[in-house]
Scaffold this motif. Structure first.
Motif, PDB file in Angstrom:
ATOM      1  N   ARG A 150       0.726  -1.278   0.326  1.00 50.59           N
ATOM      2  CA  ARG A 150       0.147  -0.213   0.300  1.00 50.59           C
ATOM      3  C   ARG A 150       1.216   1.048   0.094  1.00 50.59           C
ATOM      4  O   ARG A 150       0.885   2.467  -0.514  1.00 50.59           O
ATOM      5  N   HIS A 151       1.476   1.463   0.744  1.00 51.94           N
ATOM      6  CA  HIS A 151       2.239   2.568   1.245  1.00 51.94           C
ATOM      7  C   HIS A 151       3.811   2.154   1.636  1.00 51.94           C
ATOM      8  O   HIS A 151       4.176   1.596   2.236  1.00 51.94           O
ATOM      9  N   LYS A 201       8.403   2.061 -11.011  1.00 49.79           N
ATOM     10  CA  LYS A 201       9.145   3.665 -11.680  1.00 49.79           C
ATOM     11  C   LYS A 201       7.694   4.330 -10.480  1.00 49.79           C
ATOM     12  O   LYS A 201       7.105   3.827 -10.492  1.00 49.79           O
ATOM     13  N   PHE A 202       8.379   5.392 -10.934  1.00 46.62           N
ATOM     14  CA  PHE A 202       7.495   6.400  -9.848  1.00 46.62           C
ATOM     15  C   PHE A 202       6.430   6.616 -11.089  1.00 46.62           C
ATOM     16  O   PHE A 202       7.311   7.037 -12.516  1.00 46.62           O
ATOM     17  N   LYS A 203       5.744   7.628 -11.010  1.00 52.24           N
ATOM     18  CA  LYS A 203       4.771   8.028 -11.949  1.00 52.24           C
ATOM     19  C   LYS A 203       4.433   9.756 -11.823  1.00 52.24           C
ATOM     20  O   LYS A 203       4.724  10.030 -12.695  1.00 52.24           O
ATOM     21  N   ALA A 221      15.956  20.784   4.944  1.00 58.78           N
ATOM     22  CA  ALA A 221      14.896  20.507   4.909  1.00 58.78           C
ATOM     23  C   ALA A 221      13.959  19.988   3.896  1.00 58.78           C
ATOM     24  O   ALA A 221      13.776  20.813   2.750  1.00 58.78           O
ATOM     25  N   PHE A 222      13.183  18.530   3.590  1.00 58.76           N
ATOM     26  CA  PHE A 222      12.597  18.050   2.692  1.00 58.76           C
ATOM     27  C   PHE A 222      11.677  17.424   3.270  1.00 58.76           C
ATOM     28  O   PHE A 222      11.374  16.363   3.935  1.00 58.76           O
ATOM     29  N   THR A 223      10.366  17.125   2.302  1.00 53.36           N
ATOM     30  CA  THR A 223       9.295  16.803   2.394  1.00 53.36           C
ATOM     31  C   THR A 223       9.047  15.843   0.795  1.00 53.36           C
ATOM     32  O   THR A 223       9.189  16.730  -0.033  1.00 53.36           O
ATOM     33  N   GLY A 224       8.360  15.077   0.537  1.00 49.99           N
ATOM     34  CA  GLY A 224       8.428  14.695  -0.632  1.00 49.99           C
ATOM     35  C   GLY A 224       6.817  13.338  -0.592  1.00 49.99           C
ATOM     36  O   GLY A 224       6.758  12.861   0.240  1.00 49.99           O
ATOM     37  N   SER A 225       6.328  13.261  -1.432  1.00 48.37           N
ATOM     38  CA  SER A 225       5.649  12.451  -1.645  1.00 48.37           C
ATOM     39  C   SER A 225       4.974  11.980  -3.350  1.00 48.37           C
ATOM     40  O   SER A 225       5.625  12.569  -3.698  1.00 48.37           O
ATOM     41  N   TRP A 226       4.889  10.413  -3.118  1.00 45.46           N
ATOM     42  CA  TRP A 226       4.707  10.717  -4.511  1.00 45.46           C
ATOM     43  C   TRP A 226       3.927   8.977  -5.279  1.00 45.46           C
ATOM     44  O   TRP A 226       3.281   8.440  -3.361  1.00 45.46           O
ATOM     45  N   VAL A 227       3.245   8.701  -6.509  1.00 41.95           N
ATOM     46  CA  VAL A 227       3.025   7.173  -6.463  1.00 41.95           C
ATOM     47  C   VAL A 227       3.601   6.615  -7.770  1.00 41.95           C
ATOM     48  O   VAL A 227       4.578   7.410  -8.012  1.00 41.95           O
ATOM     49  N   HIS A 228       4.149   5.198  -7.259  1.00 45.14           N
ATOM     50  CA  HIS A 228       4.321   4.479  -8.185  1.00 45.14           C
ATOM     51  C   HIS A 228       3.343   4.376  -9.399  1.00 45.14           C
ATOM     52  O   HIS A 228       2.229   4.406  -9.339  1.00 45.14           O
TER      53      HIS A 228
END
Length: 326
Positions: A150-151, A201-203, A221-228
């Motif tokens: 899921r994550h 791969k990341f979408k 300082a960094f934040t990120g979010s993604w969907v494969h």
């Protein structure tokens, strides 16, 4: 495929080459390390003599164009990767570039094009793809030990570098001209490339960066979010000004959880209703040994290796999206 022993030269024999990578080129059957380059000739000579290497030079062009050298490993800071790699491609030679591949996606793309057009092998030293600890994680994923995933989430934090308080302190990893993302470029690239390997791969990717401490020119300082591409979601935060070190990855599935660290030498853990596993899997003495052997297996035996210029280009795209530059 090549039908002979492949001779290597290294550009930039600094600390990373002492134990982590350099000896692996000498100990891998089918490879030999014949020449090394460093701008300080005395240091190049010292490295060559201590490691039993025949040639040394302060001139990168001399090494690249040496007819006895088949392949070049570029182990300099990333601001030099593109220019040296283009010269290697022009010389029609095999290349391996230290990570991160270059300073940004644009430079990585420029680097890749001549190698692809000439069908020359270009590798990038994202060696975690070959380490047994992370291959065990991939095995658990591929065998659906935690069901559908899921994550994935990664937290990486560490205190500021106290040396930064000194006026004469310099570290290329916090020089914005060399590493636009600071420590994020050097450290987060390892994990994000590994997630590409583990989950595909990341979408889509987005993120934010900020300079909270103003200790360095680069952000901290960094934040990120993604969907494969397969629908798995992901998130991460990376902060280089916290009170203690944290390095934790969690992969959450419908039936359980996998947890591990990218840098800390901690066990990999599998938790489900049916089993609880905690495995301590050591790295090799020369941590790039299996990476170098994987390059050998492709070049001499035709067994494809996944850490290429093309895969590293994708990792650079992910990083630039988190930094908000593309």
């Amino acid at each position: 495929m090549f039908d002979k022993n492949i001779t290597w030269g290294i550009i930039g024999v600094g600390d990373v080459c002492e134990v982590k990578s350099g000896p692996a080129y000498q100990k891998t059957k089918g490879f030999s390390l014949k020449s090394v380059m460093r701008r300080d000739l005395a240091k190049a000579r010292d490295f060559a003599q201590r490691h039993g290497i025949e040639k040394y030079t302060y001139n990168a062009d001399e090494l690249i164009n040496d007819p006895e050298i088949d392949a070049i490993y570029i182990a300099t800071p990333p601001q030099h990767h593109l220019s040296f790699a283009l010269k290697v491609a022009a010389a029609d030679k095999i290349c391996c570039v230290e990570k991160p591949m270059a300073r940004n996606f644009e430079e990585c793309n420029k680097m890749l094009l001549p190698f692809e057009s000439k069908k020359l092998p270009l590798f990038v030293a994202y060696y975690r793809r070959t380490l047994p600890r992370f291959l065990k994680v991939k095995e658990w994923i591929d065998h659906e030990k935690i069901g559908e995933i899921r994550h994935i989430h990664w937290s990486l934090c560490q205190p500021p570098n106290p040396a930064a308080d000194y006026p004469d302190f310099y570290n290329w990893r916090t020089d914005k001209q060399i590493a636009p993302g600071g420590y994020f470029d050097d450290l987060a690239s390892h994990g994000l490339d590994l997630f590409h390997f583990l989950l595909g791969k990341f979408k889509s990717v987005c993120g934010q960066s900020n300079n909270q401490q103003n200790l360095y020119a680069a952000p901290d300082a960094f934040t990120g979010s993604w969907v494969h591409e397969n629908g798995i979601t992901g998130s991460g935060f990376w902060n280089f000004g916290t009170w203690k070190k944290v390095d934790k990855v969690e992969i959450l599935g419908e039936k359980g959880r996998i947890s591990f660290a990218i840098f800390n030498e901690e066990p990999v853990r599998l938790e489900t209703e049916k089993e609880q596993l905690s495995l301590a899997i050591e790295h090799p003495i020369h941590v790039q040994q299996y990476h170098v052997e994987a390059m050998r297996d492709q070049l001499l035996y035709g067994k494809a290796y996944s850490s290429t210029g093309k895969s590293a280009l994708h990792t650079a795209w992910v990083m630039d999206n988190i930094l908000g530059v593309i």
